[in-house]
Design an enzyme around this catalytic site. Sequence first.
Site, short mmCIF file in Angstrom:
data_model
loop_
_atom_site.label_atom_id
_atom_site.label_comp_id
_atom_site.label_asym_id
_atom_site.label_seq_id
_atom_site.Cartn_x
_atom_site.Cartn_y
_atom_site.Cartn_z
N GLN A 1 0.49 7.78 4.62
CA GLN A 1 0.63 7.48 3.19
C GLN A 1 0.03 8.60 2.35
O GLN A 1 0.62 9.03 1.36
CB GLN A 1 -0.04 6.14 2.87
CG GLN A 1 0.70 4.97 3.48
CD GLN A 1 0.05 3.63 3.20
OE1 GLN A 1 -1.05 3.57 2.66
NE2 GLN A 1 0.71 2.55 3.58
N SER B 1 -3.43 9.70 7.97
CA SER B 1 -2.69 8.71 7.19
C SER B 1 -1.37 9.27 6.70
O SER B 1 -1.33 10.27 5.97
CB SER B 1 -3.53 8.26 5.99
OG SER B 1 -2.70 7.68 5.00
N ASP C 1 0.07 -0.16 13.15
CA ASP C 1 0.58 -1.45 12.64
C ASP C 1 0.86 -2.44 13.77
O ASP C 1 1.10 -3.62 13.51
CB ASP C 1 1.86 -1.23 11.82
CG ASP C 1 1.56 -0.55 10.49
OD1 ASP C 1 0.39 -0.53 10.08
OD2 ASP C 1 2.50 -0.02 9.87
N LYS D 1 -6.52 -2.40 5.92
CA LYS D 1 -5.08 -2.71 5.80
C LYS D 1 -4.93 -3.92 4.86
O LYS D 1 -5.82 -4.20 4.08
CB LYS D 1 -4.49 -2.98 7.18
CG LYS D 1 -4.49 -1.74 8.08
CD LYS D 1 -3.54 -0.68 7.56
CE LYS D 1 -3.57 0.56 8.42
NZ LYS D 1 -2.83 1.67 7.81
N GLY E 1 0.83 -1.21 0.00
CA GLY E 1 0.00 0.00 0.00
C GLY E 1 0.86 1.25 0.00
O GLY E 1 0.59 2.22 -0.72
N ARG F 1 -8.11 -6.16 9.43
CA ARG F 1 -7.35 -6.67 10.59
C ARG F 1 -8.20 -6.87 11.82
O ARG F 1 -7.90 -7.75 12.63
CB ARG F 1 -6.15 -5.76 10.89
CG ARG F 1 -5.03 -5.98 9.91
CD ARG F 1 -3.74 -5.30 10.28
NE ARG F 1 -2.73 -5.68 9.28
CZ ARG F 1 -1.69 -4.95 8.94
NH1 ARG F 1 -1.49 -3.78 9.52
NH2 ARG F 1 -0.83 -5.39 8.04
C1 S3P Z 1 2.71 3.65 6.35
C2 S3P Z 1 1.62 4.27 6.91
C3 S3P Z 1 0.52 3.56 7.57
C4 S3P Z 1 0.93 2.14 7.94
C5 S3P Z 1 1.64 1.44 6.82
C6 S3P Z 1 2.89 2.19 6.43
C7 S3P Z 1 3.74 4.46 5.67
O1 S3P Z 1 -0.58 3.49 6.69
O2 S3P Z 1 -0.20 1.41 8.35
O3 S3P Z 1 1.99 0.12 7.19
O4 S3P Z 1 4.82 3.94 5.38
O5 S3P Z 1 3.46 5.64 5.43
P1 S3P Z 1 -1.69 4.67 6.60
O6 S3P Z 1 -1.05 5.88 6.08
O7 S3P Z 1 -2.72 4.12 5.63
O8 S3P Z 1 -2.21 4.82 7.98
#
Ligand code: S3P
Length: 426
Positions: A155, A153, A305, A332, A81, A336
Site C-alpha cells: 500500500q 507494504s 492476508d 490490519k 485501507g 488479527r
Molecule cells: C494490499 C496490501 C496489503 C494487504 C491488503 C491489500 C494492497 O497491505 O494486507 O489487504 O492492495 O496493496 P499492506 O500494504 O499494509 O501490507
Amino acid sequence: MGEVTCPGDKSISQRVLMIGSLLNTDIKITGFLNGEDPISTANALNNIGSSISIEDTSVTIKKRVVPFMSSNEIVDLGNSGTGMRLMMGLVSGLGLDATLVGDDSLSKRPMLRVANPLNKMGASVSCDQGMPPVKISPGQIINDFLYEMPIASAQIKSSIILAGLAANKKVSVIEKSPTRDHTERMIKYFEGNIESKRHNSGNIITYNPSELSSKSSYQVVGDFSSAAFIIVAGLIAKDSKILIKNVGMNPSRSGLIQVLKSMGAKIAIENHSTICNEEVADILVESSELKGVEVMGNIIPNIIDEIPVLSIAASFAKGTTLIKDAAELRVKESDRLAAISDGLLKIKIDHELFDDGIKINGSDKDIDDLVEIDSHGDHRIAMSFLIASLRSKNGIYVKDCKNIFTSFPTFLSIMNKLGLSINEQT
Ligand code: S3P
C-alpha cells in the site's frame, strides 16, 4: 467434486479504478469485485471527477469531460485501507484538496506510514494523531524522489508510485522484502515506463514519466486471498474435492500454496494463463492430512492476508505451526493476532501468542461445543472461523459478519454451494 469460480481480486479492482481514471479514456472492466471496498474507492474517485459506473462485475470508466477537481465533500473510504492509502497518493499527485475518512476500524489505522513519505515527496498531507481523517492540500511533487520503506507494504509502495504517476514525476521505491506488485504490473500493462530490479533481499521499483496507452478494456483475475478460504475449507473438510477456477496466481500473492504444500496439502495447479499481465490458473484441492510448519521471514508479506485462514489449517494439522515476523497483522482491519488467539481460545486450540506471531498446536479432535466467536468486525477473521466450523460437531456462531461484503460478497453462497451450512442471523 465441487466446482466454483473465484470472485475478482480486491487489490486489482481498486487499482484499475485509479489507474483507469488517470488514463482518461473510455474503458470497460470485467471480472470486477463488486464488494464494498472497491465500491467505496469508486465513489471516492467519482468525488474527485472520475466517471465510474458499476453494474454487477462490469465497470465502465468514461473519459472525463472536466479535469479532476478538489472535493468539497468528505471522501469516505469505508473499511478500505487500500482505498484510503492509495487515494492519498493519487490525490496528492493530482494536486487536489480532499479530506478522507473511514469507518471505525479504518479510523484507528496508521496513516503516517504513507503521509510521511508523501510529504517528503512534496505533498501536503496531515492526519489526526497519525490516523484518519486525512487532510490533503495541493503540494508540489518533486522529481526523482527515492524512498526506502521501513516496512514491507504494497500500500505504501503503490501510494508513492501513484503520486508519481499522477504528477508525471520520476519516483523510486525500495522494498526490503518483495510485496504484491499489482501496481507495477498494471502500469506495465498500460505500457507505462516502470521497472523493478532485485535490491538486496527485496526490490527497487522505478517509475519514469511516460504516456500510458489508452487500452479500452481490462479483465480482473480472481482474488487469491478469497480462494484461500475455499482452499483451506477443501483441505480440512472430510472427503472433499474442489476445483476453484480463475484464481489469480501472481507469485507475490500466492505463497500460501507453497506453505500448504509443505504442510502436506494435496493441491494441483491447472490451466495456467496470463490475463492483463497477471497470472491465473485453476486450483484443485482435496482433503489432506496436514502437518505443522514454520513460517517466517520474507514470505510473510506474500501471505499476510492469508495468515488468519492458515491458522485454521494449522489448528487441524498434526504438530506445531510457528508463524513469526508478522507484527503487521496487529494493524490490519483488526489486531488479527489478538483476534485469531481469541477465536482459537474459544475452539480450544492450544496456542501461544507473540508480539509478532503465534504458535499453534494442532488438534485431531473435532470441536465439541457450540461456540460464539467475535470477528472483531474483521472480514478475514469472520470467514476463517466460519471455515473452522467444518470441524465442529455443533456448529460455530460468528458475530458481526457484515464486513465479509468488503472483500468476498459471494462467500456465503459459494460456501453453501460447496456443502457448508452457513445461516445468516440479523
Ligand atoms: C494490499 C496490501 C496489503 C494487504 C491488503 C491489500 C494492497 O497491505 O494486507 O489487504 O492492495 O496493496 P499492506 O500494504 O499494509 O501490507
